[in-house]
Motif scaffolding. Sequence first.
Motif, short mmCIF file in Angstrom:
data_model
loop_
_atom_site.label_atom_id
_atom_site.label_comp_id
_atom_site.label_asym_id
_atom_site.label_seq_id
_atom_site.Cartn_x
_atom_site.Cartn_y
_atom_site.Cartn_z
N GLU A 38 -28.85 24.53 42.00
CA GLU A 38 -29.23 25.75 41.45
C GLU A 38 -28.18 26.93 41.59
O GLU A 38 -27.93 27.63 40.73
CB GLU A 38 -30.51 26.37 41.81
CG GLU A 38 -31.90 25.49 41.24
CD GLU A 38 -32.09 25.95 39.88
OE1 GLU A 38 -32.39 26.97 39.60
OE2 GLU A 38 -31.87 25.05 38.84
N ASN A 39 -27.51 26.92 42.61
CA ASN A 39 -26.75 27.78 42.99
C ASN A 39 -25.19 27.50 41.96
O ASN A 39 -24.56 28.65 41.57
CB ASN A 39 -26.09 27.77 44.37
CG ASN A 39 -26.79 28.48 45.41
OD1 ASN A 39 -27.35 29.44 45.05
ND2 ASN A 39 -27.00 28.23 46.74
N ALA A 40 -25.03 26.43 41.89
CA ALA A 40 -23.85 25.96 40.76
C ALA A 40 -24.23 26.26 39.40
O ALA A 40 -23.35 26.87 38.55
CB ALA A 40 -23.46 24.56 40.94
N ALA A 41 -25.63 26.12 39.01
CA ALA A 41 -26.10 26.51 37.66
C ALA A 41 -25.97 27.89 37.49
O ALA A 41 -25.42 28.47 36.36
CB ALA A 41 -27.31 26.17 37.40
N ASP A 42 -26.32 28.81 38.42
CA ASP A 42 -26.23 30.27 38.38
C ASP A 42 -24.80 30.79 38.19
O ASP A 42 -24.42 31.67 37.64
CB ASP A 42 -27.00 30.86 39.63
CG ASP A 42 -28.39 30.70 39.64
OD1 ASP A 42 -29.19 30.08 38.58
OD2 ASP A 42 -29.09 31.14 40.56
N ALA A 43 -24.12 30.06 38.69
CA ALA A 43 -22.52 30.38 38.96
C ALA A 43 -21.59 29.72 37.48
O ALA A 43 -20.64 30.06 37.66
CB ALA A 43 -21.84 29.81 40.12
N ASN A 101 -29.15 36.58 38.89
CA ASN A 101 -28.29 35.23 39.18
C ASN A 101 -29.16 34.18 38.77
O ASN A 101 -30.08 33.80 39.37
CB ASN A 101 -28.01 35.36 40.64
CG ASN A 101 -26.97 35.59 41.43
OD1 ASN A 101 -26.18 36.50 40.69
ND2 ASN A 101 -26.98 35.87 42.83
N ASN A 102 -28.90 33.90 37.46
CA ASN A 102 -29.59 32.76 36.73
C ASN A 102 -28.72 32.27 35.52
O ASN A 102 -27.69 32.80 35.27
CB ASN A 102 -30.86 33.64 35.92
CG ASN A 102 -31.99 33.52 36.95
OD1 ASN A 102 -32.50 32.15 37.03
ND2 ASN A 102 -32.36 34.51 37.36
N GLY A 103 -29.31 31.14 35.16
CA GLY A 103 -28.51 30.36 34.32
C GLY A 103 -28.82 30.44 32.79
O GLY A 103 -29.51 31.28 32.27
N PRO A 104 -28.11 29.53 31.95
CA PRO A 104 -28.35 29.63 30.49
C PRO A 104 -29.90 29.52 29.90
O PRO A 104 -30.24 30.22 28.91
CB PRO A 104 -27.64 28.49 29.93
CG PRO A 104 -27.36 27.64 30.97
CD PRO A 104 -27.40 28.43 32.45
N LEU A 105 -30.74 28.82 30.59
CA LEU A 105 -31.93 28.56 30.04
C LEU A 105 -32.90 29.70 30.13
O LEU A 105 -33.56 30.16 29.62
CB LEU A 105 -32.60 27.31 30.82
CG LEU A 105 -34.26 26.86 30.19
CD1 LEU A 105 -34.20 26.73 28.73
CD2 LEU A 105 -34.42 25.57 30.87
N MET A 106 -32.46 30.32 31.40
CA MET A 106 -33.55 31.70 31.84
C MET A 106 -33.13 32.63 30.70
O MET A 106 -34.01 33.22 30.22
CB MET A 106 -32.94 32.05 32.96
CG MET A 106 -33.63 33.73 33.32
SD MET A 106 -35.25 33.86 33.20
CE MET A 106 -35.80 33.45 34.70
N LYS A 107 -31.84 32.84 30.41
CA LYS A 107 -31.21 33.88 29.30
C LYS A 107 -32.12 33.35 27.98
O LYS A 107 -32.63 34.36 27.36
CB LYS A 107 -29.82 33.63 29.09
CG LYS A 107 -29.30 34.81 28.19
CD LYS A 107 -27.87 34.75 27.90
CE LYS A 107 -27.49 35.57 26.68
NZ LYS A 107 -25.87 35.73 26.53
N GLU A 130 -22.79 33.65 32.83
CA GLU A 130 -22.13 34.02 31.78
C GLU A 130 -20.69 34.17 32.28
O GLU A 130 -19.76 34.33 31.55
CB GLU A 130 -22.66 35.10 31.04
CG GLU A 130 -24.13 34.96 30.14
CD GLU A 130 -24.71 36.27 29.81
OE1 GLU A 130 -24.21 36.36 28.60
OE2 GLU A 130 -25.36 36.95 30.59
N PHE A 131 -20.68 34.83 33.46
CA PHE A 131 -19.29 35.38 33.93
C PHE A 131 -18.86 34.22 34.97
O PHE A 131 -17.68 34.44 35.40
CB PHE A 131 -19.65 36.33 34.67
CG PHE A 131 -20.21 37.59 33.94
CD1 PHE A 131 -19.58 38.59 33.35
CD2 PHE A 131 -21.89 37.57 33.94
CE1 PHE A 131 -20.27 39.80 32.76
CE2 PHE A 131 -22.37 38.78 33.11
CZ PHE A 131 -21.61 39.67 32.54
#
Length: 197
Positions: A38-43, A101-107, A130-131
């Motif tokens: 999950e950390n890697a996904a958020d990053a 701190n979240n990934g593409p599915l949350m967006k 995104e960053f």
Amino acid sequence: MDGVLCRYDLSRRLEVLAGFSALAPAEIKARLWDSGFENAADAGRYRTAEAYLGAFGERLGYPLSRQEWIAARRAAMSPRPAMLAFARRFADHGGIALLTNNGPLMKEEFAAIFPEVAGLFGGRAFFSYEFGMKKPEPALFAEVLGRLGASAAETVFVDDKAHNAQGARRAGLAGLTFTSMEGFADDLAELGIDIAA
């Protein structure tokens, strides 16, 4: 978002995922959170919602659907009415943004997961993936401020995690750690901001 605009209960999310996958909550946590996934996904490891969800399902050992992922994520969140009311006041004047701190599915599914908030921010909601970096990285705050056309010296950042607030301070913002609505109001008052105004 999590911990400020809503209470976030990972254990509840794990319970819902356990109901779908038949794995024990502790095993799900080990595979998806403790492993660093999950950390890697958020990053920013996964650039699309489909890639992220597919990898999530592989780790889970169960082909989790988008709707199941949404249901588990939403079940873990309980909105904080007082903070939402505060956010609405600032949103009316265009003076608020969200950095999570979240990934593409949350967006992609923000409106389905947290409808109470999604409409407040519109294009001023920023997701760490995104960053390619996460809070508390000071460069992330600088990137977001650049997109907003805002000055660090005139921006207040609030987070429930002290290390994220510290990262904001390293970037030149006023970084506040949220522990309660009362404490938040006191912290803002010290900055000359009246939460009840």
